[in-house]
Design a protein around this motif. Sequence first.
Motif, PDB file in Angstrom:
ATOM      1  N   LYS A  26       0.839  -1.214   0.000  1.00 44.50           N
ATOM      2  CA  LYS A  26       0.000   0.000   0.000  1.00 44.50           C
ATOM      3  C   LYS A  26       0.868   1.256   0.000  1.00 44.50           C
ATOM      4  O   LYS A  26       0.687   2.155  -0.831  1.00 44.50           O
ATOM      5  CB  LYS A  26      -0.908  -0.020   1.236  1.00 44.50           C
ATOM      6  CG  LYS A  26      -1.857   1.141   1.357  1.00 44.50           C
ATOM      7  CD  LYS A  26      -2.808   0.889   2.527  1.00 44.50           C
ATOM      8  CE  LYS A  26      -3.938   1.905   2.573  1.00 44.50           C
ATOM      9  NZ  LYS A  26      -3.537   3.213   3.047  1.00 44.50           N
ATOM     10  N   ALA A  27       1.842   1.298   0.911  1.00 43.33           N
ATOM     11  CA  ALA A  27       2.702   2.486   1.015  1.00 43.33           C
ATOM     12  C   ALA A  27       3.515   2.664  -0.271  1.00 43.33           C
ATOM     13  O   ALA A  27       3.660   3.790  -0.783  1.00 43.33           O
ATOM     14  CB  ALA A  27       3.629   2.352   2.219  1.00 43.33           C
ATOM     15  N   ALA A  51       2.774   1.587  -3.331  1.00 49.04           N
ATOM     16  CA  ALA A  51       1.912   1.973  -4.462  1.00 49.04           C
ATOM     17  C   ALA A  51       1.571   3.456  -4.385  1.00 49.04           C
ATOM     18  O   ALA A  51       1.543   4.163  -5.403  1.00 49.04           O
ATOM     19  CB  ALA A  51       0.639   1.112  -4.469  1.00 49.04           C
ATOM     20  N   GLU A  52       1.330   3.937  -3.149  1.00 49.23           N
ATOM     21  CA  GLU A  52       0.984   5.360  -3.006  1.00 49.23           C
ATOM     22  C   GLU A  52       2.166   6.254  -3.362  1.00 49.23           C
ATOM     23  O   GLU A  52       2.015   7.279  -4.036  1.00 49.23           O
ATOM     24  CB  GLU A  52       0.513   5.638  -1.568  1.00 49.23           C
ATOM     25  CG  GLU A  52      -0.929   5.183  -1.371  1.00 49.23           C
ATOM     26  CD  GLU A  52      -1.358   5.122   0.100  1.00 49.23           C
ATOM     27  OE1 GLU A  52      -0.577   5.546   0.979  1.00 49.23           O
ATOM     28  OE2 GLU A  52      -2.471   4.628   0.342  1.00 49.23           O
ATOM     29  N   SER A  53       3.347   5.850  -2.934  1.00 49.19           N
ATOM     30  CA  SER A  53       4.535   6.656  -3.222  1.00 49.19           C
ATOM     31  C   SER A  53       4.821   6.647  -4.734  1.00 49.19           C
ATOM     32  O   SER A  53       5.152   7.678  -5.330  1.00 49.19           O
ATOM     33  CB  SER A  53       5.720   6.112  -2.430  1.00 49.19           C
ATOM     34  OG  SER A  53       6.804   7.003  -2.494  1.00 49.19           O
ATOM     35  N   LYS A  99       2.632   6.254  -7.051  1.00 50.92           N
ATOM     36  CA  LYS A  99       1.589   7.077  -7.696  1.00 50.92           C
ATOM     37  C   LYS A  99       1.984   8.552  -7.642  1.00 50.92           C
ATOM     38  O   LYS A  99       1.802   9.295  -8.618  1.00 50.92           O
ATOM     39  CB  LYS A  99       0.253   6.854  -7.001  1.00 50.92           C
ATOM     40  CG  LYS A  99      -0.878   7.651  -7.587  1.00 50.92           C
ATOM     41  CD  LYS A  99      -2.221   7.218  -7.024  1.00 50.92           C
ATOM     42  CE  LYS A  99      -3.314   8.189  -7.390  1.00 50.92           C
ATOM     43  NZ  LYS A  99      -3.452   9.311  -6.449  1.00 50.92           N
ATOM     44  N   SER A 100       2.545   8.972  -6.516  1.00 56.67           N
ATOM     45  CA  SER A 100       3.000  10.369  -6.419  1.00 56.67           C
ATOM     46  C   SER A 100       4.119  10.653  -7.417  1.00 56.67           C
ATOM     47  O   SER A 100       4.365  11.802  -7.768  1.00 56.67           O
ATOM     48  CB  SER A 100       3.516  10.669  -5.010  1.00 56.67           C
ATOM     49  OG  SER A 100       2.493  10.446  -4.095  1.00 56.67           O
ATOM     50  N   THR A 121       1.847   4.338 -12.038  1.00 55.41           N
ATOM     51  CA  THR A 121       0.632   3.735 -11.482  1.00 55.41           C
ATOM     52  C   THR A 121       0.763   2.222 -11.449  1.00 55.41           C
ATOM     53  O   THR A 121       0.997   1.589 -12.482  1.00 55.41           O
ATOM     54  CB  THR A 121      -0.607   4.124 -12.327  1.00 55.41           C
ATOM     55  OG1 THR A 121      -0.542   5.506 -12.601  1.00 55.41           O
ATOM     56  CG2 THR A 121      -1.878   3.803 -11.577  1.00 55.41           C
ATOM     57  N   ASN A 178      -0.459  -1.559  -8.880  1.00 58.92           N
ATOM     58  CA  ASN A 178      -1.363  -1.978  -7.806  1.00 58.92           C
ATOM     59  C   ASN A 178      -0.626  -2.803  -6.763  1.00 58.92           C
ATOM     60  O   ASN A 178       0.282  -3.568  -7.084  1.00 58.92           O
ATOM     61  CB  ASN A 178      -2.613  -2.715  -8.335  1.00 58.92           C
ATOM     62  CG  ASN A 178      -2.323  -4.050  -8.961  1.00 58.92           C
ATOM     63  OD1 ASN A 178      -1.971  -4.129 -10.130  1.00 58.92           O
ATOM     64  ND2 ASN A 178      -2.470  -5.100  -8.179  1.00 58.92           N
ATOM     65  N   LYS A 179      -1.061  -2.551  -5.509  1.00 56.42           N
ATOM     66  CA  LYS A 179      -0.539  -3.381  -4.417  1.00 56.42           C
ATOM     67  C   LYS A 179      -1.081  -4.785  -4.640  1.00 56.42           C
ATOM     68  O   LYS A 179      -2.161  -4.956  -5.219  1.00 56.42           O
ATOM     69  CB  LYS A 179      -0.973  -2.820  -3.061  1.00 56.42           C
ATOM     70  CG  LYS A 179      -2.479  -2.693  -2.896  1.00 56.42           C
ATOM     71  CD  LYS A 179      -2.811  -2.081  -1.551  1.00 56.42           C
ATOM     72  CE  LYS A 179      -4.292  -1.759  -1.436  1.00 56.42           C
ATOM     73  NZ  LYS A 179      -4.718  -0.586  -2.202  1.00 56.42           N
ATOM     74  N   THR A 205      -5.960  -5.297   1.771  1.00 54.93           N
ATOM     75  CA  THR A 205      -5.997  -3.840   1.568  1.00 54.93           C
ATOM     76  C   THR A 205      -4.629  -3.199   1.813  1.00 54.93           C
ATOM     77  O   THR A 205      -4.440  -2.018   1.570  1.00 54.93           O
ATOM     78  CB  THR A 205      -7.006  -3.197   2.547  1.00 54.93           C
ATOM     79  OG1 THR A 205      -6.747  -3.730   3.852  1.00 54.93           O
ATOM     80  CG2 THR A 205      -8.431  -3.485   2.130  1.00 54.93           C
ATOM     81  N   GLU A 244      10.159  11.231  -4.902  1.00 57.72           N
ATOM     82  CA  GLU A 244       8.956  11.205  -5.756  1.00 57.72           C
ATOM     83  C   GLU A 244       9.001  12.350  -6.778  1.00 57.72           C
ATOM     84  O   GLU A 244       8.696  12.145  -7.954  1.00 57.72           O
ATOM     85  CB  GLU A 244       7.694  11.338  -4.897  1.00 57.72           C
ATOM     86  CG  GLU A 244       7.392  10.081  -4.085  1.00 57.72           C
ATOM     87  CD  GLU A 244       6.414  10.343  -2.940  1.00 57.72           C
ATOM     88  OE1 GLU A 244       5.870  11.473  -2.841  1.00 57.72           O
ATOM     89  OE2 GLU A 244       6.198   9.411  -2.135  1.00 57.72           O
TER      90      GLU A 244
END
Length: 432
Positions: free
Chosen positions: A338-339, A341-343, A345-346, A350, A352-353, A364, A411
């Motif tokens: 999750k962490a 994938a978010e980083s 994305k920034s 793009t 997915n976890k 999740t 990022e």
Amino acid sequence: MTGNSTPHAGYFTDRLDATDPEVADALKGELRRQQDGIELIASENIVSIATLDALASPIVNKTVEGYPGRRYYDGAEFADRIEDLAVERAKQLFGCGYANVQPHSGSQANLAVFLATVEPGDTVLSMDLAAGGHLSHGAKANLTGKWFDIFHYGVRDDDGFLDYDTMASLAREHRPKLIIAGGSAYPREINFACFRTVADDVGALFLADMAHFAGLVAGGAHPSPFPHAHVATATTYKNLRGVRGGIVLTDEKVLAKKINSAVFPGIQGSVILNAVAAKAVCFGEALKPEFKEYAARVLTNARALAAALMKRQVRIVTGGTDTPLMLVDLRRHGITGKAAAESLKSAALTVNKNAVPGDTEPPTVTSGLRFGVSAGTTRGFGANEFTEIGYLIADVIDGLAADPHDNAKTERRVRAKVRALCRDFPIYPNLG
Ligand code: DSN
């Protein structure tokens, strides 16, 4: 002509920009997101403008049920022509005798196979979702998991490869009526002949779900499930590079008839004809010689990305890939999927976890990431670009591992490089 002869002035002439700026703005935002970022989600690709033309055609207005020449509604002559084209092209592309092109999605295609081949309560053997299988292959939360008696094989603990021995012994113990190969996060070639031998031994039918490698099969860069599989399903929007939707393929006449009845009227009603038209376009594109080159490049690029990540000490489950996708295990970095994938994305990457085999994090959160190269390859990236992308991903992962609370500097730097790559390989230059 009176003023109220149409729903309102401009109904047949005004474009979305003028009639609904809220939706139009969101669609433009999505176009810019795709143009300016690198798409690494394995189930995504970038369709041709010709596919978008087919999708936006007034065929969307037409309702038909049933199959060409046997519709329940009139006025279906062009719908029939379109569906016949899609069916004939799908058969040619995959070298099989029968194709159903109506499933709205891959899950619908799989559900149709369940309906055609097993009864509620029957035993089915498939790959565990946690090991890379798919929701629609009998996961607990899915209808197939609730209505059928499901047993799962997985991957070997030591190397992450499919555990054929366990698959075979589960089949002998539980005598399933249906055995399913394929999934959404398994990166390696599947031994279809082995599955068929086991299926024959226990009197089961063998379904190969090739959603994540159908484009490679079509392009000759991956073995075909035929003649081993009794039936195969696929989605058309991943490496087949077409519209969102599903297909079911078989070489067996009796099974084909059952599958047709299972799709309609079994699980679906009217046909989404603009999607079927776009499937015909997708198959037509995949039959062209250049698609073979695309499929070969997808495989080269996937291996280049995996190699670059491994060079930077990022663990790839199974140590590589034979398909457009790969699975990254982040446990050695001490960060979650999750962490990460978010980083990423920034940084305009793009992904997915994704759970990795043996994952103890919830779905999740996860301890892994799944990457796919189908969309980037369509964009024109080659092995050099994917090597660079691998290093950029590793920079983000390393930055996050060093400081899980603030990776903003890395990022920003990576995002600038991603934007530059995207400018060099533009998509949809005439849209927006
Ligand atoms: N099955 C999902 C995936 O693999 O991403 C959607 O296609």
